[in-house]
Design a protein around this motif. Structure first.
Motif, PDB file in Angstrom:
ATOM      1  N   VAL A  52       0.838  -1.202   0.000  1.00  0.00           N
ATOM      2  CA  VAL A  52       0.000   0.000   0.000  1.00  0.00           C
ATOM      3  C   VAL A  52       0.870   1.248   0.000  1.00  0.00           C
ATOM      4  O   VAL A  52       0.593   2.225  -0.689  1.00  0.00           O
ATOM      5  N   TYR A  53       1.960   1.215   0.740  1.00  0.00           N
ATOM      6  CA  TYR A  53       2.849   2.377   0.848  1.00  0.00           C
ATOM      7  C   TYR A  53       4.059   2.263  -0.077  1.00  0.00           C
ATOM      8  O   TYR A  53       5.028   3.000   0.088  1.00  0.00           O
ATOM      9  N   HIS A  54       3.993   1.342  -1.014  1.00  0.00           N
ATOM     10  CA  HIS A  54       5.052   1.162  -2.016  1.00  0.00           C
ATOM     11  C   HIS A  54       6.417   1.054  -1.356  1.00  0.00           C
ATOM     12  O   HIS A  54       7.394   1.641  -1.828  1.00  0.00           O
ATOM     13  N   ALA A  55       6.464   0.307  -0.267  1.00  0.00           N
ATOM     14  CA  ALA A  55       7.711   0.149   0.480  1.00  0.00           C
ATOM     15  C   ALA A  55       8.586  -0.893  -0.199  1.00  0.00           C
ATOM     16  O   ALA A  55       8.191  -2.027  -0.382  1.00  0.00           O
ATOM     17  N   ASN A  56       9.747  -0.474  -0.593  1.00  0.00           N
ATOM     18  CA  ASN A  56      10.741  -1.381  -1.148  1.00  0.00           C
ATOM     19  C   ASN A  56      11.920  -1.340  -0.172  1.00  0.00           C
ATOM     20  O   ASN A  56      12.872  -0.603  -0.372  1.00  0.00           O
ATOM     21  N   ILE A  57      11.806  -2.120   0.892  1.00  0.00           N
ATOM     22  CA  ILE A  57      12.787  -2.039   1.963  1.00  0.00           C
ATOM     23  C   ILE A  57      13.620  -3.308   2.020  1.00  0.00           C
ATOM     24  O   ILE A  57      13.147  -4.395   1.701  1.00  0.00           O
ATOM     25  N   LEU A  58      14.860  -3.157   2.440  1.00  0.00           N
ATOM     26  CA  LEU A  58      15.784  -4.274   2.521  1.00  0.00           C
ATOM     27  C   LEU A  58      15.391  -5.241   3.637  1.00  0.00           C
ATOM     28  O   LEU A  58      15.478  -6.450   3.483  1.00  0.00           O
ATOM     29  N   HIS A  59      14.934  -4.704   4.756  1.00  0.00           N
ATOM     30  CA  HIS A  59      14.558  -5.523   5.910  1.00  0.00           C
ATOM     31  C   HIS A  59      13.081  -5.262   6.225  1.00  0.00           C
ATOM     32  O   HIS A  59      12.751  -4.272   6.866  1.00  0.00           O
ATOM     33  N   PRO A  60      12.193  -6.151   5.773  1.00  0.00           N
ATOM     34  CA  PRO A  60      10.759  -5.896   5.894  1.00  0.00           C
ATOM     35  C   PRO A  60      10.191  -6.062   7.307  1.00  0.00           C
ATOM     36  O   PRO A  60       9.032  -5.767   7.533  1.00  0.00           O
ATOM     37  N   TYR A  61      11.008  -6.523   8.230  1.00  0.00           N
ATOM     38  CA  TYR A  61      10.534  -6.697   9.602  1.00  0.00           C
ATOM     39  C   TYR A  61      11.701  -6.584  10.572  1.00  0.00           C
ATOM     40  O   TYR A  61      12.867  -6.693  10.192  1.00  0.00           O
ATOM     41  N   LEU A  62      11.360  -6.348  11.811  1.00  0.00           N
ATOM     42  CA  LEU A  62      12.320  -6.382  12.910  1.00  0.00           C
ATOM     43  C   LEU A  62      12.024  -7.646  13.689  1.00  0.00           C
ATOM     44  O   LEU A  62      10.858  -7.942  13.976  1.00  0.00           O
ATOM     45  N   GLN A  63      13.051  -8.387  14.016  1.00  0.00           N
ATOM     46  CA  GLN A  63      12.870  -9.569  14.848  1.00  0.00           C
ATOM     47  C   GLN A  63      13.364  -9.252  16.256  1.00  0.00           C
ATOM     48  O   GLN A  63      14.433  -8.677  16.428  1.00  0.00           O
ATOM     49  N   VAL A  64      12.572  -9.611  17.241  1.00  0.00           N
ATOM     50  CA  VAL A  64      12.971  -9.484  18.635  1.00  0.00           C
ATOM     51  C   VAL A  64      12.808 -10.863  19.252  1.00  0.00           C
ATOM     52  O   VAL A  64      11.848 -11.580  18.950  1.00  0.00           O
ATOM     53  N   ILE A  65      13.759 -11.233  20.088  1.00  0.00           N
ATOM     54  CA  ILE A  65      13.713 -12.531  20.757  1.00  0.00           C
ATOM     55  C   ILE A  65      13.759 -12.292  22.259  1.00  0.00           C
ATOM     56  O   ILE A  65      14.605 -11.545  22.750  1.00  0.00           O
ATOM     57  N   PHE A  66      12.829 -12.908  22.963  1.00  0.00           N
ATOM     58  CA  PHE A  66      12.867 -12.897  24.421  1.00  0.00           C
ATOM     59  C   PHE A  66      13.074 -14.326  24.886  1.00  0.00           C
ATOM     60  O   PHE A  66      12.282 -15.210  24.531  1.00  0.00           O
ATOM     61  N   SER A  67      14.125 -14.562  25.656  1.00  0.00           N
ATOM     62  CA  SER A  67      14.405 -15.892  26.202  1.00  0.00           C
ATOM     63  C   SER A  67      14.154 -15.888  27.695  1.00  0.00           C
ATOM     64  O   SER A  67      14.668 -15.020  28.412  1.00  0.00           O
ATOM     65  N   PHE A  68      13.405 -16.862  28.148  1.00  0.00           N
ATOM     66  CA  PHE A  68      13.182 -17.038  29.574  1.00  0.00           C
ATOM     67  C   PHE A  68      14.422 -17.639  30.213  1.00  0.00           C
ATOM     68  O   PHE A  68      15.210 -18.318  29.553  1.00  0.00           O
ATOM     69  N   ASP A  69      14.568 -17.413  31.505  1.00  0.00           N
ATOM     70  CA  ASP A  69      15.617 -18.054  32.273  1.00  0.00           C
ATOM     71  C   ASP A  69      15.476 -19.566  32.096  1.00  0.00           C
ATOM     72  O   ASP A  69      14.355 -20.080  31.992  1.00  0.00           O
ATOM     73  N   SER A  70      16.582 -20.286  32.073  1.00  0.00           N
ATOM     74  CA  SER A  70      16.542 -21.718  31.785  1.00  0.00           C
ATOM     75  C   SER A  70      15.790 -22.533  32.834  1.00  0.00           C
ATOM     76  O   SER A  70      15.365 -23.643  32.563  1.00  0.00           O
ATOM     77  N   ASN A  71      15.593 -21.982  34.017  1.00  0.00           N
ATOM     78  CA  ASN A  71      14.904 -22.752  35.058  1.00  0.00           C
ATOM     79  C   ASN A  71      13.425 -22.379  35.175  1.00  0.00           C
ATOM     80  O   ASN A  71      12.812 -22.652  36.200  1.00  0.00           O
ATOM     81  N   VAL A  72      12.856 -21.786  34.139  1.00  0.00           N
ATOM     82  CA  VAL A  72      11.447 -21.402  34.195  1.00  0.00           C
ATOM     83  C   VAL A  72      10.586 -22.661  34.328  1.00  0.00           C
ATOM     84  O   VAL A  72      10.791 -23.644  33.639  1.00  0.00           O
ATOM     85  N   ASN A  73       9.671 -22.615  35.276  1.00  0.00           N
ATOM     86  CA  ASN A  73       8.828 -23.770  35.547  1.00  0.00           C
ATOM     87  C   ASN A  73       7.398 -23.280  35.773  1.00  0.00           C
ATOM     88  O   ASN A  73       6.883 -23.348  36.877  1.00  0.00           O
ATOM     89  N   TYR A  74       6.784 -22.782  34.718  1.00  0.00           N
ATOM     90  CA  TYR A  74       5.442 -22.218  34.807  1.00  0.00           C
ATOM     91  C   TYR A  74       4.511 -22.897  33.839  1.00  0.00           C
ATOM     92  O   TYR A  74       4.938 -23.488  32.845  1.00  0.00           O
ATOM     93  N   ASP A  75       3.242 -22.759  34.102  1.00  0.00           N
ATOM     94  CA  ASP A  75       2.203 -23.215  33.202  1.00  0.00           C
ATOM     95  C   ASP A  75       2.388 -22.505  31.861  1.00  0.00           C
ATOM     96  O   ASP A  75       2.698 -21.315  31.813  1.00  0.00           O
ATOM     97  N   MET A  76       2.185 -23.222  30.770  1.00  0.00           N
ATOM     98  CA  MET A  76       2.417 -22.648  29.444  1.00  0.00           C
ATOM     99  C   MET A  76       1.488 -21.471  29.133  1.00  0.00           C
ATOM    100  O   MET A  76       1.852 -20.587  28.366  1.00  0.00           O
ATOM    101  N   MET A  77       0.314 -21.420  29.718  1.00  0.00           N
ATOM    102  CA  MET A  77      -0.562 -20.273  29.464  1.00  0.00           C
ATOM    103  C   MET A  77       0.005 -19.014  30.125  1.00  0.00           C
ATOM    104  O   MET A  77      -0.167 -17.914  29.600  1.00  0.00           O
ATOM    105  N   ILE A  78       0.691 -19.154  31.252  1.00  0.00           N
ATOM    106  CA  ILE A  78       1.363 -18.002  31.877  1.00  0.00           C
ATOM    107  C   ILE A  78       2.525 -17.562  31.001  1.00  0.00           C
ATOM    108  O   ILE A  78       2.748 -16.363  30.802  1.00  0.00           O
ATOM    109  N   ILE A  79       3.260 -18.525  30.441  1.00  0.00           N
ATOM    110  CA  ILE A  79       4.362 -18.201  29.533  1.00  0.00           C
ATOM    111  C   ILE A  79       3.825 -17.441  28.323  1.00  0.00           C
ATOM    112  O   ILE A  79       4.358 -16.400  27.932  1.00  0.00           O
TER     113      ILE A  79
END
Length: 163
Positions: A52-79
């Protein structure tokens, strides 16, 4: 320790990133979510805005990653709820976001976010705040669920970012 990482220059196309995020070896449909977007049609909807905005961009998105602490022990719906609220923090304007919780490797539960580089108003993505600002906002969410907050490294010392 929990980690928040911004990946500005990912080499994958929108479709390749979508395929990676929604891979059934890493997640299930119920742990994929969208903000301002319908998850099954995320690629088409993001491309539509870019067209729609005729965007010809090299990087069409930004990726962000969030990693939980390795000892996370929660219900998956809370995650999933935690990941969704982090996604809300990452959006500073009217932009589309796709999120997916990769949980099938229990030692490395993390969430990927794909944020459209073009806003629904045609604006280009610009990181409005510092990474420290985002980490502080994410820590508020993590502490609400009694999860390990993100550390901040400065020199030889390591400390939590205040929430």
């Amino acid at each position: 320790m929990s980690i928040l990482k911004f990946e500005n220059r990912t080499p994958r196309s929108l479709q390749a990133m979508y395929d990676y995020m929604t891979d059934i070896k890493k997640t299930d449909r119920e742990y994929i979510f969208g903000i301002g977007i319908n998850p099954p049609y995320a690629v088409a909807e993001m491309q539509f805005i870019q067209n729609v905005y005729h965007a010809n961009i090299l990087h069409p998105y930004l990726q962000v990653i969030f990693s939980f602490d390795s000892n996370v022990n929660y219900d998956m719906m809370i995650i999933k709820d935690t990941c969704y609220h982090i996604g809300e923090v990452l959006l500073i304007d009217e932009r589309q976001l796709l999120g997916a919780v990769h949980y099938k490797n229990e030692q490395n539960i993390h969430c990927h976010y794909m944020i459209n580089s073009i806003g629904i108003d045609g604006s280009l993505y610009r990181q409005k705040y510092s990474v420290r600002y985002y980490k502080e906002k994410v820590n508020v969410i993590l502490l609400r669920y009694n999860l390990t907050p993100i550390y901040y490294n400065e020199g030889n010392s390591q400390f939590y970012i205040s929430a």
